[in-house]
Enzyme design. Sequence first.
Site, short mmCIF file in Angstrom:
data_model
loop_
_atom_site.label_atom_id
_atom_site.label_comp_id
_atom_site.label_asym_id
_atom_site.label_seq_id
_atom_site.Cartn_x
_atom_site.Cartn_y
_atom_site.Cartn_z
N ALA A 1 0.84 -1.21 0.00
CA ALA A 1 0.00 0.00 0.00
C ALA A 1 0.87 1.26 0.00
CB ALA A 1 -0.92 0.00 1.22
N TYR A 2 1.92 1.25 0.81
CA TYR A 2 2.83 2.40 0.84
C TYR A 2 3.46 2.62 -0.54
CZ TYR A 2 7.12 5.03 1.71
OH TYR A 2 8.14 5.95 1.63
N ALA A 3 3.98 1.53 -1.13
CA ALA A 3 4.61 1.64 -2.45
C ALA A 3 3.62 2.14 -3.49
CB ALA A 3 5.19 0.29 -2.86
N THR A 47 1.13 4.23 -3.02
CA THR A 47 0.94 5.68 -2.90
C THR A 47 2.10 6.42 -3.54
OG1 THR A 47 2.01 5.85 -0.70
CG2 THR A 47 -0.37 5.43 -0.76
#
Length: 270
Positions: A144-146, A148
């Site tokens: 999820a971080y990647a 964004t």
Amino acid sequence: MYKTIFITGVSSGLGKATAKLFAKKGWTVIGTMRQPEREKEFTEFPNVHLLKLDLTDKKEITLVAEKAEKISPIDVLVNNAAYGLMGPFEGTTDDQLVGQINTNFLGTLLVTKAFLPFFRKRKKGTILTITSSTANIPYPFVAAYAATKSALETWTEGMAYELKGFGLQIKTVVPAYMQTNFGKNAQLVHHPEYQEIFDGYLTSMKADSSAKRDTPESIADVVHKAVTDHRIQLHYTAGELSTTEYGWVQRDGIEKVMDSMNQRFFGHNE
């Protein structure tokens, strides 16, 4: 001639290093954080102004942009504020996913949107967003971080078309893991079905923790270069690790890279 830079997330890490660098170079620095009343290090810089900002508060974003412009017209916007969400995706709550997207992605878009009328009216300005090398090579358990950060890369490319006619530049700086508390400050997610492989991954990452990392100060130098070199360049890889990883994926392709990552972290090839 000294200018004014607005930087989100200056409480620590790259944001703080960037704010200090520009302040030392004579710029007017307007930095944001959630609790500016706790910050003590910037008191030595009379040209640093701190404002309270929560990127998930849409009304506050608009008000802070107006307040910053009254302090000094902004020449450069640096979208830096973000946090990590690490762990099995299936274990994330809906609120955690919303928080990650609203802070890392939507918050950046809304801050930029708040400043665009001022930039467009003056027909000058630079927008720079800190992304991540995980946009090029996603590591395990940070999907999820990647996502964004990858979205911000593509958003920057699309926005370049729209802003060019107004004399505005938009860029990204793409660092990898740095010597900061980013990992310690990340939200950890757990799920019983993934715990064994997640624990193994964390063990592998801790084993790598002794490896030399780029410092926030060295990446801040890249930020300074990106906003002052006047080059028509969208993305700046920042630091040795990010540069190495970008070259790796360009040379071998994402499938071979991920095969190597599987071997590195989980001891098997896919």
